[in-house]
Design a protein around this motif. Structure first.
Motif, short mmCIF file in Angstrom:
data_model
loop_
_atom_site.label_atom_id
_atom_site.label_comp_id
_atom_site.label_asym_id
_atom_site.label_seq_id
_atom_site.Cartn_x
_atom_site.Cartn_y
_atom_site.Cartn_z
N GLU A 245 -4.12 -16.89 1.99
CA GLU A 245 -4.82 -15.62 2.02
C GLU A 245 -5.89 -15.42 0.95
N THR A 297 -6.48 -9.96 4.55
CA THR A 297 -7.48 -10.92 4.10
C THR A 297 -8.87 -10.46 4.53
N ARG A 302 -11.32 -15.15 5.56
CA ARG A 302 -10.65 -15.72 6.73
C ARG A 302 -11.57 -16.67 7.48
#
Length: 524
Positions: A245, A297, A302
């Motif tokens: 993350e 996130t 991401r």
């Protein structure tokens, strides 16, 4: 019934209905059944509004256990104040005195982890049970060190060690991490695979999540086979990227040289200034316990992590592999009404591509009719049996793995398909409505490359909830928005059919349409 001035709660076989006091602050609560903590959720964030109240559906993993009587309690996690309590009978038990039991086959209590899976949580384990896990952590860290990587405890394991000197009660697994000396994604991937090969040579079974994360399996002293997740990371242009993350501004001295913290009485390695990594993982409020914490996130992080390292396993292990494993060899496997409808409209097609082919039943149908058929799917297990069967019969059918959430997979697959000449038809049945916006964009990109302006794409999507329930993994989508996406890709919707069932004309003409079929073309 709960105390009205605190929280009014009702429950049935579907879930909990909560009436919150006006102006109540959102907060995490613990769910207890007969004084056993089962899990936690936030009163507003994790519920939906329904008929003037908040609704929390029973998690799928918990439902099979909800048969019998129980005393349900909702407790404020921070203060331990009881907010609601009620006696329930759920699931229609045959024995009126049967109590609800949430436990494994050996009678060990289970609880919901952060992924809403029922697991043995640390709060229900004794020191005797935790010692083998601690031994495994030490063994794996030593193995990583022998491979030239300085690992440390990460995520919930790091949080528990720094905040309270032990495992977090509502957690169920242990996580490890390391930060590479390399700063380029390609180099850290190469290093990660080098680590995997070295660990396998040491005798550790390893399974890979992505280009920078894997799980090491360890046989513990009590006979348990445990998997420890190892998340790789690296520093680039002042940002720490750690698989899972993290994509956060960071300083090298916050990691090295590694320090130590106490975990259940043992010293374990941690970053030099662990509070900075914990803030990157859990936010500045990491010191405040939150049993229902959800990682949020940033989209930019991401996308970078997906583009560099992953995208090949999303929902596959949790949903699709188990689904196709359960089907078994005797499962019904018939061609869809959709492929029959497409075949009637495309008699001259000599080549077809079925995106999201699943078991390959539609591919087999096309091949039996002399069409050179290619099946594409994200889950190899889905089409493996059909692939072997059609190969033995020497039918013109092939299968390939493809992932619509990866641009690289889409471009490579599209380039390969574009080399085959001849009139082409592309089919995608319940694909656009089973992926995200990026997946839909790549679906259109792949279809356009495969067609090369010489054929049509046929789509079937769910436009409203299906009677009797939606197919696995499928959700209704806005078809008008999908048409707009087609136009943005340079295509034209040449036909649209709104249906109240799989077969046009065979359903009640007054029924509400819930299926939509689109026919799409692109110019040469």
């Amino acid at each position: 019934m709960s105390t009205p001035d605190v929280l009014e709660a009702h429950a049935d076989d579907e879930g909990l209905r909560l009436s919150l006091p006006r102006g109540a602050e959102d907060r995490p609560v613990d769910l207890l059944l007969d004084d056993q903590r089962i899990g936690s959720f936030w009163l507003e964030r994790d519920t939906v509004e329904r008929e003037g109240a908040r609704w929390w559906a029973w998690p799928a993993a918990l439902r099979p256990h909800l048969v019998g009587r129980t005393r349900l309690s909702l407790v404020d996690h921070a203060s331990s104040e009881q907010l609601a309590a009620l006696d329930l009978v759920l699931g229609g038990p045959s024995d009126p005195e049967q109590r609800i039991v949430v436990a494994d086959a050996q009678g060990n209590p289970l609880g919901l982890d952060k992924s809403m899976r029922l697991m043995r949580l640390f709060a229900d384990r004794s020191a005797e049970h935790l010692d083998p896990l601690l031994d495994s952590i030490e063994d794996v860290l030593a193995a990583l060190r022998s491979c030239g990587v300085e690992g440390f405890v990460a995520y919930g394991t790091l949080l528990g060690a720094v905040r309270q000197g032990g495992f977090i009660g509502h957690d169920s697994d242990a996580d490890l991490g390391y930060v590479s000396a390399h700063d380029h994604p390609a180099d850290v991937v190469r290093e990660s695979f080098r680590l995997q090969r070295a660990l396998v040579e040491m005798g550790y079974p390893v399974t890979r999540y992505s280009g920078l994360a894997f799980k090491i399996f360890v046989q513990e002293s009590d006979g348990t086979r445990r998997g420890l997740d190892v998340f790789g990371g690296f520093l680039r242009e002042g940002v720490l990227y750690l698989m899972g993350e993290v994509g956060h501004p960071f300083e090298r001295e916050w990691i090295w040289p590694l320090g130590t913290a106490s975990l259940e009485g043992r010293e374990v390695p941690v970053p030099a200034q662990p509070e900075h990594l914990l803030a990157a993982m859990y936010g500045e409020s990491w010191r405040v316990p939150d049993p229902a914490y959800q990682f949020e996130t940033p989209a930019s992080t991401r996308r970078r992590l997906n583009g560099w390292f992953r995208g090949t396993r999303v929902q596959r292990e949790e949903v699709w592999d188990p689904y196709y494993s359960r089907r078994g060899a005797g499962a019904k496997d018939r061609p869809s009404d959709f492929v029959r409808w497409v075949r009637r409209r495309e008699r001259r097609a000599v080549r077809a591509v079925d995106i999201g082919c699943g078991t390959g039943a539609d591919v087999a149908f096309l091949a039996r009719h002399g069409v050179e058929a290619v099946g594409l799917d994200y889950c190899r297990r889905a089409f493996a049996r059909k692939q072997r069967k059609l190969a033995r019969r020497d039918l013109p059918a092939t299968f390939r793995w493809a992932n619509l959430t990866e641009v690289r997979s889409t471009l490579v697959t599209g380039a390969l398909l574009s080399r085959s000449p001849g009139p082409t038809v592309v089919l995608a049945r319940h694909v656009a409505d089973a992926t995200n916006a990026d997946g839909r964009a790549n679906l259109l990109r792949l279809a356009r490359m495969a067609l090369g302006g010489q054929g049509r794409l046929y789509l079937q999507v769910l436009s409203a909830p299906a009677p009797g329930g939606n197919p696995l993994g499928v959700h209704p989508i806005d078809v008008d928005a999908l048409e707009e996406q087609v136009r943005a890709s340079g295509g034209t919707v040449v036909a649209r059919h709104d249906l109240a069932g799989e077969r046009p004309g065979e359903t009640d003409p007054g029924a509400t349409p819930y299926l939509c079929r689109l026919v799409v073309q692109w110019p040469q």
